[in-house]
Design a protein around this motif. Structure first.
Motif, short mmCIF file in Angstrom:
data_model
loop_
_atom_site.label_atom_id
_atom_site.label_comp_id
_atom_site.label_asym_id
_atom_site.label_seq_id
_atom_site.Cartn_x
_atom_site.Cartn_y
_atom_site.Cartn_z
N ALA A 358 -22.37 -83.19 1.12
CA ALA A 358 -21.70 -82.80 -0.12
C ALA A 358 -21.67 -81.29 -0.29
N ASN A 359 -22.63 -80.60 0.32
CA ASN A 359 -22.69 -79.14 0.24
C ASN A 359 -21.96 -78.46 1.39
N ASP A 360 -21.34 -79.25 2.26
CA ASP A 360 -20.67 -78.69 3.43
C ASP A 360 -19.25 -78.25 3.07
N PHE A 361 -19.17 -77.12 2.36
CA PHE A 361 -17.85 -76.57 2.01
C PHE A 361 -17.97 -75.06 1.91
N ASP A 362 -16.83 -74.41 1.97
CA ASP A 362 -16.76 -72.95 1.93
C ASP A 362 -16.74 -72.50 0.47
N ALA A 363 -17.89 -72.13 -0.04
CA ALA A 363 -18.00 -71.73 -1.44
C ALA A 363 -17.16 -70.48 -1.72
N SER A 364 -17.09 -69.57 -0.75
CA SER A 364 -16.33 -68.34 -0.97
C SER A 364 -14.84 -68.64 -1.19
N ALA A 365 -14.33 -69.66 -0.50
CA ALA A 365 -12.92 -70.03 -0.67
C ALA A 365 -12.69 -70.60 -2.07
N VAL A 366 -13.64 -71.41 -2.55
CA VAL A 366 -13.53 -71.96 -3.91
C VAL A 366 -13.56 -70.84 -4.94
N ILE A 367 -14.49 -69.90 -4.77
CA ILE A 367 -14.63 -68.79 -5.71
C ILE A 367 -13.37 -67.93 -5.70
N SER A 368 -12.85 -67.65 -4.52
CA SER A 368 -11.64 -66.83 -4.40
C SER A 368 -10.46 -67.51 -5.10
N LYS A 369 -10.32 -68.82 -4.89
CA LYS A 369 -9.23 -69.55 -5.52
C LYS A 369 -9.37 -69.54 -7.04
N ALA A 370 -10.59 -69.69 -7.52
CA ALA A 370 -10.83 -69.70 -8.97
C ALA A 370 -10.51 -68.34 -9.58
N LYS A 371 -10.90 -67.28 -8.89
CA LYS A 371 -10.68 -65.94 -9.42
C LYS A 371 -9.19 -65.60 -9.48
N SER A 372 -8.41 -66.16 -8.58
CA SER A 372 -6.98 -65.86 -8.54
C SER A 372 -6.14 -66.84 -9.33
N ALA A 373 -6.78 -67.89 -9.88
CA ALA A 373 -6.04 -68.92 -10.60
C ALA A 373 -5.46 -68.36 -11.89
N THR A 374 -4.30 -68.83 -12.25
CA THR A 374 -3.65 -68.40 -13.49
C THR A 374 -4.38 -69.01 -14.68
N LYS A 375 -4.73 -68.16 -15.62
CA LYS A 375 -5.44 -68.65 -16.80
C LYS A 375 -4.44 -69.18 -17.82
#
Length: 375
Positions: A358-375
């Motif tokens: 369940a922890n086998d994912f790229d956290a940096s990719a999730v964070i990057s996507k969240a930071k660039s998401a339209t609010k």
């Protein structure tokens, strides 16, 4: 007051779970072709503890996982059913009506004590969310001042009642003789009870207070004692046979959920907009732009209960981990409140074997996507 009286219909539901568990009712998912990801398509049935009419766990996990493509990445089709509280959600899992649910630890422990073959597979809320609040400048300035006073709880069947009893007990008071607990619900109903003097304090979760504070209301919070540090709240639970038969699918579901939670921690406003798309009833007839500011603040309060208390999202790791010490402290609390009567068998209660995957994912990719998401 005995446990059966405090839990009311919830206790009756727990009593029927042993019968339901004996009837079998295996998991309802199916598997077929993959979508190019190398993962076979599968259906997972998710039991939601209550109708989603506000910012809470389903928004931060399921809605974001669905709208941001994390469930699609896992080739999962998630179906949801609504239930009436954590006990009913556990009952749905026990009967085979659902594969997994984020339920309160008290419901999981109580079910396990009754022999219901449910097992926790991943933690969710890790920071104790309950607080005692009073009006600023009132007569109650410390826990000891609650002697002879009335405390408003959501209901006598909710988690706020055992919390209130444990809080006053921790202050050296007798919860049966020194205080009275009165059901006042949440929101404006609870606030009215406090402001009118019907009760002298409230026992609610932080998210409920945030909702009221956004209307301009102020509260004084009494500090929780050390006994409440390390007690766990929501955790994902499945049937034992579901864990055996759908280990891969449940792992993929947890991974998508934890990715959603990380995304929500970084960008609660974008997460809230995902929530509106999946659960439009939250809007109550208003537009997303009208609601999103306050709802995002409320969601952020909930998310803070589910992620590490310290550190930036980049440092978060070990999603879903619950130590034996935390389970034992949670069980001790539940015993003191009368929810369970004996120590649980941790080997049957908890299985953390899925968390590596369940922890086998790229956290940096999730964070990057969240930071660039339209609010």
């Amino acid at each position: 007051m005995k446990l059966a009286l405090r839990l009311g219909a919830g206790a009756a539901a727990l009593s029927t779970m042993t019968v339901l568990a004996a009837c079998g009712g295996g998991s309802s998912g199916s598997a077929s072709s993959d979508n190019g990801s190398g993962k076979k398509s599968a259906t997972v049935e998710l039991a939601i503890a209550s109708a989603v009419i506000g910012p809470k766990e389903e928004v931060a996990t399921y809605s974001v996982a669905k709208e941001e493509g994390y469930l699609a990445d896992e080739n999962l089709d998630v179906k949801t059913i609504n239930t009436d509280g954590s006990v009913a959600a556990i009952q749905a899992v026990a009967s085979g009506s659902a594969d997994i649910t984020p339920a309160d630890a008290s419901a999981i422990l109580a079910a396990r004590e009754k022999g219901v073959p449910v097992v926790a597979v991943g933690g969710l809320v890790q920071n104790w969310p309950w607080r005692i609040a009073t009006l600023p400048g009132g007569k109650v300035a410390s826990a000891q001042d609650l002697k002879g006073k009335k405390i408003g709880v959501i209901s006598l069947a909710s988690g706020s009642a055992p919390y209130a009893r444990a809080f006053v007990q921790d202050a050296g008071l007798d919860p049966e003789k020194d205080v009275d607990l009165l059901p006042v619900g949440v929101g404006s109903q609870a606030l009215s009870a406090l402001e009118s003097g019907k009760v002298d304090a409230l026992a609610l979760y932080t998210q409920a207070y945030t909702t009221l504070e956004l209307t301009g209301k102020k509260f004084t919070y009494l500090p929780n004692g050390d006994r409440f540090q390390g007690i766990r709240s929501l955790a994902y639970a499945v049937r034992e046979d579901t864990l055996r038969q759908k280990k891969d699918e449940i792992t993929r579901f947890l991974r998508a959920s934890y990715k959603g939670l990380l995304f929500s921690a970084v960008n609660p406003e974008a997460a809230m907009r995902d929530g509106y798309r999946v659960f439009p009833a939250i809007l109550s007839g208003k537009s997303a732009d009208e609601r999103v500011k306050n709802d995002s603040t409320i969601l952020e309060t909930w998310v803070k209960s589910a992620v590490p208390a310290e550190g930036a999202p980049e440092s978060f790791k070990d999603w879903g981990a619950v130590s034996d010490a935390e389970w034992n402290k949670t069980a001790d609390y539940m015993k003191s409140s009368g929810t369970i009567t004996k120590d649980p068998d941790l080997k049957k209660l908890w299985d953390g074997s899925l968390l590596k995957g369940a922890n086998d994912f790229d956290a940096s990719a999730v964070i990057s996507k969240a930071k660039s998401a339209t609010k």
